[in-house]
Scaffold this motif. Structure first.
Motif, PDB file in Angstrom:
ATOM      1  N   SER A 330      28.002  50.972  43.795  1.00 24.07           N
ATOM      2  CA  SER A 330      28.597  49.502  43.602  1.00 24.07           C
ATOM      3  C   SER A 330      30.543  50.018  44.399  1.00 24.07           C
ATOM      4  CB  SER A 330      29.434  49.566  42.516  1.00 24.07           C
ATOM      5  OG  SER A 330      29.493  50.713  41.247  1.00 24.07           O
ATOM      6  N   SER A 333      29.600  49.990  47.728  1.00 27.29           N
ATOM      7  CA  SER A 333      28.982  48.447  48.706  1.00 27.29           C
ATOM      8  C   SER A 333      30.486  47.361  48.658  1.00 27.29           C
ATOM      9  CB  SER A 333      27.989  47.503  47.111  1.00 27.29           C
ATOM     10  OG  SER A 333      26.703  48.212  46.981  1.00 27.29           O
ATOM     11  N   MET A 334      30.815  47.759  47.724  1.00 27.64           N
ATOM     12  CA  MET A 334      32.627  46.500  47.350  1.00 27.64           C
ATOM     13  C   MET A 334      32.922  46.577  48.316  1.00 27.64           C
ATOM     14  SD  MET A 334      35.436  46.992  44.781  1.00 27.64           S
ATOM     15  CE  MET A 334      36.032  48.943  45.194  1.00 27.64           C
ATOM     16  N   ASP A 337      30.795  46.489  52.169  1.00 25.44           N
ATOM     17  CA  ASP A 337      30.873  44.861  53.230  1.00 25.44           C
ATOM     18  C   ASP A 337      31.690  43.741  53.230  1.00 25.44           C
ATOM     19  OD1 ASP A 337      29.501  42.288  53.539  1.00 25.44           O
ATOM     20  OD2 ASP A 337      28.649  42.336  51.399  1.00 25.44           O
ATOM     21  N   LEU A 340      32.447  40.537  52.363  1.00 27.70           N
ATOM     22  CA  LEU A 340      32.846  40.425  50.735  1.00 27.70           C
ATOM     23  C   LEU A 340      34.069  40.055  50.577  1.00 27.70           C
ATOM     24  CD1 LEU A 340      31.556  40.411  47.889  1.00 27.70           C
ATOM     25  CD2 LEU A 340      32.622  42.937  48.005  1.00 27.70           C
ATOM     26  N   SER A 344      36.439  38.075  44.924  1.00 21.74           N
ATOM     27  CA  SER A 344      35.398  37.028  44.627  1.00 21.74           C
ATOM     28  C   SER A 344      34.305  37.634  42.650  1.00 21.74           C
ATOM     29  CB  SER A 344      34.518  36.770  45.139  1.00 21.74           C
ATOM     30  OG  SER A 344      33.907  38.062  45.952  1.00 21.74           O
ATOM     31  N   THR A 345      33.516  37.051  42.470  1.00 18.46           N
ATOM     32  CA  THR A 345      32.774  36.621  40.905  1.00 18.46           C
ATOM     33  C   THR A 345      32.210  38.328  41.427  1.00 18.46           C
ATOM     34  OG1 THR A 345      32.609  35.242  40.560  1.00 18.46           O
ATOM     35  CG2 THR A 345      31.236  36.448  39.456  1.00 18.46           C
ATOM     36  N   HIS A 346      31.298  38.401  42.867  1.00 19.17           N
ATOM     37  CA  HIS A 346      30.388  39.477  43.072  1.00 19.17           C
ATOM     38  C   HIS A 346      31.415  40.694  42.901  1.00 19.17           C
ATOM     39  CE1 HIS A 346      26.952  41.887  44.329  1.00 19.17           C
ATOM     40  NE2 HIS A 346      27.684  42.001  45.504  1.00 19.17           N
ATOM     41  N   TRP A 347      32.684  39.826  43.396  1.00 19.83           N
ATOM     42  CA  TRP A 347      33.793  41.412  44.692  1.00 19.83           C
ATOM     43  C   TRP A 347      34.149  42.208  42.519  1.00 19.83           C
ATOM     44  CZ3 TRP A 347      38.497  43.448  43.116  1.00 19.83           C
ATOM     45  CH2 TRP A 347      38.776  43.965  43.310  1.00 19.83           C
ATOM     46  N   LYS A 348      34.341  41.640  41.738  1.00 17.50           N
ATOM     47  CA  LYS A 348      34.979  41.825  40.564  1.00 17.50           C
ATOM     48  C   LYS A 348      33.731  42.784  40.078  1.00 17.50           C
ATOM     49  CE  LYS A 348      37.806  37.542  39.769  1.00 17.50           C
ATOM     50  NZ  LYS A 348      38.675  36.967  38.753  1.00 17.50           N
ATOM     51  N   GLU A 349      32.670  41.936  40.185  1.00 18.09           N
ATOM     52  CA  GLU A 349      31.881  43.058  39.129  1.00 18.09           C
ATOM     53  C   GLU A 349      31.220  44.287  40.026  1.00 18.09           C
ATOM     54  OE1 GLU A 349      27.748  40.623  39.985  1.00 18.09           O
ATOM     55  OE2 GLU A 349      28.284  38.745  38.460  1.00 18.09           O
ATOM     56  N   LEU A 350      31.446  44.404  40.909  1.00 18.86           N
ATOM     57  CA  LEU A 350      31.044  45.335  41.721  1.00 18.86           C
ATOM     58  C   LEU A 350      32.586  46.269  41.806  1.00 18.86           C
ATOM     59  CD1 LEU A 350      30.047  44.737  45.270  1.00 18.86           C
ATOM     60  CD2 LEU A 350      28.776  45.844  43.588  1.00 18.86           C
TER      61      LEU A 350
END
Length: 358
Positions: A330, A333-334, A337, A340, A344-350
Motif C-alpha cells: 500500500s 502504491s501510494m 502512482d 494519484l 483523495s479518498t484512495h490516497w487516504k486509504e493507502l
C-alpha cells in the motif's frame, strides 16, 4: 525576556522538570523560565520579578505562573513530566471544525476574506508549535492573506492554498492534539541513494536495517530529484517506529533533495507530493530531522543498493542483516502512482493501510 512594548506588563512563567535543558523553539525568546526543580524555579522567578521592578517594568501578579510541571503558555499546554506539548482540547475541537469548513470551501470555487484567513492561520500556527512538520503547510495561506490589504477584502484560494488545507484536513483525522518535546540530540541516521535506471535504496545505521526498490516502467521519465527523495520517504514510513520521538539525520548526495528538505518546499509537482507525504509520516511519528549532503564517493553503500549490487553493499556495510526490511504494498502504491490525487479518498486509504502494516 522579550517585551512587546514599554507599557505592557511582564508575565514571567516558570516550569520545572525533565524539560529544563531543552526548550521548544517557539518559546526560546519569551519570558518562560525552565528549572530542574521547584526551589530553583522559585529562585529564578524571584530574580526575574526583581529585575523587572528595577527596570521599572510593571509585573502583574495575577499573570505570574509557576513553578509548575504543567502550564499553558501562548495557548499551548506544556508538560515537563510527560514531556508533551498539547493543544488544549477546546482549541483542538475548534480547529477540527474550522478545517472541515475550509476543506469544503477548497473543493468549491469559494471566495474567502482576509479576516477568515487570519483566523485559520492563527489556529494552524498554534497547531504547528506542537507539530513542527505542519509548518510548511501554512506558508501558502500566509502569502494569500498578505496580498489583501483589508480584513473585508476577498480572494480565491490558489491550488497551493487548497493543497495546504487538504494536508491539514487529512492530518487532523489522525491527530489527538499532542506532540513531544523536541531534542537537540541527533539520533538515527538514514542514508539513501537512487539511480536513474534500476532503482533506489536506503539503510538505517544503529539497528542496521535496509531496503531497495526497483523503479516501475512508468518512472522512467521521473526527474532524478524525485527518485532521490523517494527512498527517504519510504525509510521514514517503514522505520518510523524505530525513530519515533527523535531528531534524525537524513543523508543524500543530491543537493536538490537536501535543499527541498531544508526549505520544506519544491516547485516540481511530484517532488512536492513526495515532500507532503514525507511530512505526514514525520508528523505521525513526531520526528524532526536535519538534512545533510554527503559526497557521492562517501555514499557507496546506498549507491550499491540503488544499482542492485547487494554483495557490494554487504561488503561496505557488513553489519547489515542479510534480508531487507519489508515494505507494505500500500505504501509503494501510494508513493509510486504519479497520477494519484493528493489526499483523495484512495490516497487516504493507502496511507492508513501503510501505517497499519508498517
Amino acid at each position: 525576556m522579550v517585551l512587546s512594548g514599554p507599557h505592557q506588563s511582564v508575565r514571567p512563567s516558570v516550569l520545572f522538570g525533565r524539560g529544563g535543558s531543552v526548550r521548544p523553539s517557539a518559546f526560546e525568546t519569551l519570558p518562560l523560565f525552565w528549572a530542574p526543580d521547584a526551589s530553583s524555579g522559585l529562585r529564578d522567578l524571584s530574580s526575574a520579578v526583581e529585575l523587572a521592578t528595577r527596570l521599572g517594568l510593571p509585573v502583574e501578579p495575577s499573570k505570574v505562573e509557576g513553578p509548575s510541571t504543567t502550564l499553558t503558555f501562548l495557548g499551548i499546554e506544556i508538560d515537563t513530566v510527560s514531556r508533551e506539548l498539547r493543544l488544549p482540547r477546546d482549541k483542538l475541537l475548534r480547529l477540527k471544525g474550522i478545517i472541515e469548513e475550509w476543506r469544503v470551501k477548497a473543493t468549491k470555487k469559494s471566495s474567502v476574506t482576509k479576516h477568515q484567513l487570519d483566523v485559520l492561520v492563527g489556529l494552524l500556527s498554534d497547531a504547528a508549535q506542537v507539530v513542527p512538520a505542519g509548518r510548511p503547510f501554512i506558508r501558502q495561506l500566509i502569502d494569500a492573506k498578505s496580498e489583501l490589504k483589508r480584513a473585508s477584502h476577498f480572494t480565491r484560494l490558489s491550488p497551493g492554498c487548497k493543497a495546504d488545507i487538504f494536508w491539514w484536513s487529512a492530518f487532523m483525522e489522525e491527530w489527538n492534539g499532542t506532540g513531544l518535546f523536541p531534542t537537540r540530540t541527533i539520533g538515527p541516521v538514514i542514508t539513501a541513494d537512487a539511480s536513474g535506471s534500476w532503482g533506489c535504496g536506503a539503510f538505517l545505521e544503529g539497528p542496521c536495517f535496509w531496503f531497495q526498490v526497483q523503479w516501475p516502467s512508468e518512472w522512467s521519465q521521473v526527474n532524478i530529484a524525485a527518485k532521490e527523495l523517494f527512498p527517504l520517504v519510504v525509510a521514514i514510513a517503514i522505520w518510523g517506529p524505530q525513530c519515533k520521538d527523535s531528531q534524525i539525520c537524513l543523508n543524500s548526495d543530491n543537493q536538490a533533495v537536501v535543499s527541498a528538505l531544508a526549505t520544506r518546499s519544491a516547485k516540481d509537482p511530484f517532488l512536492s507530493h513526495l515532500l507532503r507525504s514525507l511530512f505526514f509520516f514525520l508528523a505521525h511519528y513526531n520526528i524532526s530531522y536535519r538534512a545533510q549532503h554527503i559526497a557521492g564517493k562517501r555514499n557507496r553503500a546506498a549507491d550499491a543498493l540503488s544499482r542492485n549490487k547487494l554483495n557490494e553493499f554487504l561488503s561496505v556495510f557488513p553489519q547489515a542483516p542479510k534480508s531487507p526490511s519489508p515494505i507494505p504494498g500500500s505504501l509503494l502504491s501510494m508513493l509510486l502512482d504519479i497520477k494519484l490525487q493528493w489526499t483523495s479518498t484512495h490516497w487516504k486509504e493507502l496511507f492508513r493501510a501503510s501505517l497499519e502494516r508498517v
